[in-house]
Design an enzyme around this catalytic site. Structure first.
Site, PDB file in Angstrom:
ATOM      1  N   LYS A 137       0.817  -1.207   0.000  1.00  0.00           N
ATOM      2  CA  LYS A 137       0.000   0.000   0.000  1.00  0.00           C
ATOM      3  C   LYS A 137       0.851   1.256   0.000  1.00  0.00           C
ATOM      4  O   LYS A 137       0.458   2.272  -0.568  1.00  0.00           O
ATOM      5  CB  LYS A 137      -0.967   0.001   1.194  1.00  0.00           C
ATOM      6  CG  LYS A 137      -2.101  -0.979   1.014  1.00  0.00           C
ATOM      7  CD  LYS A 137      -3.280  -0.648   1.903  1.00  0.00           C
ATOM      8  CE  LYS A 137      -4.450  -1.569   1.596  1.00  0.00           C
ATOM      9  NZ  LYS A 137      -5.586  -1.375   2.481  1.00  0.00           N
ATOM     10  N   LYS A 219      -3.916  -9.801  -6.906  1.00  0.00           N
ATOM     11  CA  LYS A 219      -5.201  -9.979  -6.221  1.00  0.00           C
ATOM     12  C   LYS A 219      -6.299  -9.127  -6.879  1.00  0.00           C
ATOM     13  O   LYS A 219      -6.028  -7.991  -7.284  1.00  0.00           O
ATOM     14  CB  LYS A 219      -4.986  -9.527  -4.769  1.00  0.00           C
ATOM     15  CG  LYS A 219      -6.170  -9.691  -3.871  1.00  0.00           C
ATOM     16  CD  LYS A 219      -5.858  -9.189  -2.465  1.00  0.00           C
ATOM     17  CE  LYS A 219      -6.281  -7.768  -2.253  1.00  0.00           C
ATOM     18  NZ  LYS A 219      -6.468  -7.358  -0.867  1.00  0.00           N
ATOM     19  N   LYS A 222     -10.470  -4.018  -4.508  1.00  0.00           N
ATOM     20  CA  LYS A 222     -11.425  -2.911  -4.569  1.00  0.00           C
ATOM     21  C   LYS A 222     -10.789  -1.684  -5.216  1.00  0.00           C
ATOM     22  O   LYS A 222     -11.463  -0.860  -5.784  1.00  0.00           O
ATOM     23  CB  LYS A 222     -11.856  -2.493  -3.153  1.00  0.00           C
ATOM     24  CG  LYS A 222     -12.692  -3.525  -2.430  1.00  0.00           C
ATOM     25  CD  LYS A 222     -13.171  -2.986  -1.110  1.00  0.00           C
ATOM     26  CE  LYS A 222     -12.303  -3.345  -0.016  1.00  0.00           C
ATOM     27  NZ  LYS A 222     -12.178  -4.015   1.020  1.00  0.00           N
TER      28      LYS A 222
HETATM   29  P1  TYM Z   1     -10.130  -6.085   3.054  1.00  0.00           P
HETATM   30  O1  TYM Z   1     -11.194  -5.068   3.192  1.00  0.00           O
HETATM   31  O2  TYM Z   1      -8.982  -5.793   2.163  1.00  0.00           O
HETATM   32  O3  TYM Z   1     -10.745  -7.449   2.562  1.00  0.00           O
HETATM   33  C1  TYM Z   1     -11.843  -8.028   3.241  1.00  0.00           C
HETATM   34  C2  TYM Z   1     -11.779  -9.537   3.224  1.00  0.00           C
HETATM   35  O4  TYM Z   1     -11.867 -10.034   1.895  1.00  0.00           O
HETATM   36  C3  TYM Z   1     -10.729 -10.831   1.605  1.00  0.00           C
HETATM   37  N1  TYM Z   1     -10.364 -10.553   0.210  1.00  0.00           N
HETATM   38  C4  TYM Z   1     -10.118 -11.494  -0.690  1.00  0.00           C
HETATM   39  N2  TYM Z   1     -10.139 -12.824  -0.609  1.00  0.00           N
HETATM   40  C5  TYM Z   1      -9.845 -13.515  -1.724  1.00  0.00           C
HETATM   41  N3  TYM Z   1      -9.523 -12.935  -2.908  1.00  0.00           N
HETATM   42  C6  TYM Z   1      -9.487 -11.593  -3.032  1.00  0.00           C
HETATM   43  N4  TYM Z   1      -9.178 -11.030  -4.180  1.00  0.00           N
HETATM   44  C7  TYM Z   1      -9.797 -10.804  -1.892  1.00  0.00           C
HETATM   45  N5  TYM Z   1      -9.871  -9.473  -1.652  1.00  0.00           N
HETATM   46  C8  TYM Z   1     -10.224  -9.334  -0.357  1.00  0.00           C
HETATM   47  C9  TYM Z   1      -9.649 -10.359   2.576  1.00  0.00           C
HETATM   48  O5  TYM Z   1      -8.679 -11.343   2.807  1.00  0.00           O
HETATM   49  C10 TYM Z   1     -10.466 -10.068   3.808  1.00  0.00           C
HETATM   50  O6  TYM Z   1     -10.724 -11.248   4.534  1.00  0.00           O
HETATM   51  N6  TYM Z   1      -7.753  -5.359   7.379  1.00  0.00           N
HETATM   52  C11 TYM Z   1      -8.844  -6.061   6.715  1.00  0.00           C
HETATM   53  C12 TYM Z   1     -10.188  -5.716   7.331  1.00  0.00           C
HETATM   54  C13 TYM Z   1     -10.227  -5.939   8.792  1.00  0.00           C
HETATM   55  C14 TYM Z   1     -10.340  -7.185   9.470  1.00  0.00           C
HETATM   56  C15 TYM Z   1     -10.338  -6.860  10.860  1.00  0.00           C
HETATM   57  C16 TYM Z   1     -10.448  -8.498   9.030  1.00  0.00           C
HETATM   58  C17 TYM Z   1     -10.136  -4.959   9.714  1.00  0.00           C
HETATM   59  N7  TYM Z   1     -10.199  -5.522  10.993  1.00  0.00           N
HETATM   60  C18 TYM Z   1     -10.402  -7.863  11.831  1.00  0.00           C
HETATM   61  C19 TYM Z   1     -10.532  -9.491  10.014  1.00  0.00           C
HETATM   62  C20 TYM Z   1     -10.523  -9.169  11.395  1.00  0.00           C
HETATM   63  C21 TYM Z   1      -8.862  -5.668   5.261  1.00  0.00           C
HETATM   64  O7  TYM Z   1      -8.312  -4.692   4.858  1.00  0.00           O
HETATM   65  O8  TYM Z   1      -9.614  -6.504   4.488  1.00  0.00           O
END
Ligand code: TYM
Length: 350
Positions: A137, A219, A222
Site C-alpha cells: 500500500k 489480487k 477494490k
Molecule cells: P479487506 O477489506 O482488504 O478485505 C476483506 C476480506 O476479503 C478478503 N479478500 C479477498 N479474498 C480472496 N480474494 C481476493 N481477491 C480478496 N480481496 C479481499 C480479505 O482477505 C479479507 O478477509 N484489514 C482487513 C479488514 C479488517 C479485518 C479486521 C479483518 C479490519 N479488521 C479484523 C478481520 C478481522 C482488510 O483490509 O480486508
C-alpha cells in the site's frame, strides 16, 4: 472441510492465552471485517463473506465494517458515508442474517480506537515494517504513507482481541495480520497474565485468493485501476459476464488447474468452483478436450446468475429501511461486549 485451518483453541489456551472464560459453555466467537474503501468485489465475497455465512449457526459471530481502516487511504467523504450503508445491505444480501450475527460499524464502537492505541505501544516498529500489505500500500500511495497505514495491523488486532475471537475468517492476504495479532496477544498475556484469547486465522481452501481478470498474478482488489480486472458485486450482471469473457488466459488451450503456468484459467476455475460448489477436478474433467470459449461462457453464466440474485435481494433490503435498525442494534451489542474487555486491559496496564 472447506477450510484449511480450524485448530481448536482449548489445548492452546492452556499454554498461550486465556480460556474463553466469558464464553465458557458458550459458542466459540468469530470476528471479521471488510473495509468500505471501494465497492465489494467478487474477491471479498468468495474470500470472506461466503464463508462468514456458513459459520452463523455454529459460532457467535461479529462482522464489522472496518471504516477506521479505510481512512488510512484518502476517501471521498460522501462515498464513504454511502458505502457504509450499502456495504451493510450487501452483507445481508450475501446471506448474513442479522438475527444470528452481530453486524456493526467499527467507528461506532470507540473501544476499537482505544485498544488500538494501547496495542500500538506493544507493537514493534520492525514487526510493522515487515507487513506485506504495508509495503504494497505504501508503494501504491507514495504521497500518503501516513502513520495509520503503518500501525493499521495493531488496530486490526484490537478489533479481534476485543471480542475474544477464537477464529478470524479471512482471505490469504490477511493471514499475516492475524499472525501478528496472535503474537501481540501472547506478548500482552505474558506480561500481564491471561487477558486475551489467542485467535486462529480461518482460510478457505478454494477462493482464499481471487485474482484480477486482467492480471491474474495480482489480487482482485477494490482499488484496482482497471475496472475490467475486477467484478464488483453491484456490476450490471451483463457487464460482469463480458469481463469474464475478456479475462486474460494463455495460449496453451488446456483447461487445468496450474496457477504457476496458467494463472488466468486457474483463477476462472476457482471462481466457478466457488460459485457452483463443484470441485475443480470435476470441472477440469468435464472440459477435457474442450476450448476456452465454452468454459468462459459457463463461468460468465454462473457470475451472471449469482449477481442477478444477489442484487435483487440487495435492492429489497435497501428499500426496506432495515439497515439502520441492524446497525443500531449491532453497534449497541458490540459496544457492550468490547467495553468489558477494554476495562480489563486498562486495569492491567495501570
Ligand atoms: P479487506 O477489506 O482488504 O478485505 C476483506 C476480506 O476479503 C478478503 N479478500 C479477498 N479474498 C480472496 N480474494 C481476493 N481477491 C480478496 N480481496 C479481499 C480479505 O482477505 C479479507 O478477509 N484489514 C482487513 C479488514 C479488517 C479485518 C479486521 C479483518 C479490519 N479488521 C479484523 C478481520 C478481522 C482488510 O483490509 O480486508
Amino acid at each position: 472441510m472447506w477450510y484449511d485451518t480450524l485448530v481448536c483453541n482449548c489445548v492452546q489456551t492452556t499454554f498461550l492465552g486465556v480460556c474463553n472464560m466469558e464464553n465458557e459453555n458458550q459458542k466459540k466467537v468469530i470476528l471479521s471485517g471488510i473495509q468500505p474503501s471501494g465497492e465489494l468485489t467478487l474477491g471479498s465475497y468468495l474470500g470472506a463473506i461466503k464463508n462468514w455465512v456458513k459459520l452463523s449457526d455454529e459460532y457467535e459471530c461479529y462482522y464489522m465494517l472496518a471504516d477506521l481502516h479505510s481512512i488510512t487511504v484518502r476517501q471521498n467523504p460522501a462515498d464513504l458515508r454511502r458505502r457504509t450503508l450499502t456495504q451493510i445491505a450487501a452483507y445481508i444480501a450475501c446471506g448474513l442474517d442479522p438475527e444470528k450475527n452481530t453486524i456493526f460499524i467499527q467507528s461506532h464502537v470507540p473501544a476499537h480506537a482505544e485498544l488500538g492505541w494501547v496495542l500500538d505501544c506493544y507493537t514493534m516498529f520492525g514487526e510493522l515494517s515487515r507487513m506485506t500489505q504495508f509495503k504494497d500500500k505504501s508503494a501504491k500511495n507514495a504521497d500518503n504513507i501516513n502513520a495509520g497505514l503503518f500501525t493499521y495491523p495493531a488496530l486490526m488486532a484490537a478489533d479481534i482481541l476485543l471480542y475474544q475471537a477464537d477464529l478470524v475468517p479471512v482471505g490469504e492476504d490477511q493471514k499475516q495480520h492475524v499472525e501478528l495479532t496472535r503474537n501481540l496477544a501472547e506478548r500482552f498475556n505474558n506480561r500481564y497474565g491471561d487477558t486475551f484469547v489467542i485467535p486462529e486465522p480461518l482460510v478457505s481452501k478454494v477462493g482464499a485468493k481471487i485474482y484480477s481478470l486482467q492480471d491474474p498474478t495480482k489480487k482482485m482488489s477494490k482499488s484496482e485501476e482497471n475496472p475490467k480486472g475486477t467484478i464488483d458485486l453491484l456490476d450490471e450482471p451483463a457487464v460482469a459476464r463480458k469481463k469474464i469473457m475478456s479475462a486474460v488466459t494463455d495460449s496453451l488451450g488446456i483447461i487445468q488447474y496450474d496457477p504457476e503456468h496458467q494463472p488466468g484459467v486457474s483463477n476462472l476455475l476457482t471462481i466457478l468452483s466457488s460459485l457452483n460448489g463443484e470441485s475443480i477436478e470435476s470441472i477440469v474433467e468435464r472440459y477435457k478436450g474442450k476450448g476456452y470459449g465454452d468454459f468462459k461462457k459457463e463461468v460468465g453464466a454462473a457470475v451472471f446468475d449469482f449477481l442477478s440474485e444477489l442484487q435483487a435481494k440487495y435492492k429489497e433490503i435497501l428499500s426496506s429501511g432495515m439497515v439502520e435498525q441492524v446497525i443500531t442494534e449491532g453497534n449497541e451489542k458490540a459496544r457492550r461486549s468490547a467495553h468489558k474487555k477494554l476495562m480489563k486491559v486498562k486495569k492491567k496496564v495501570g
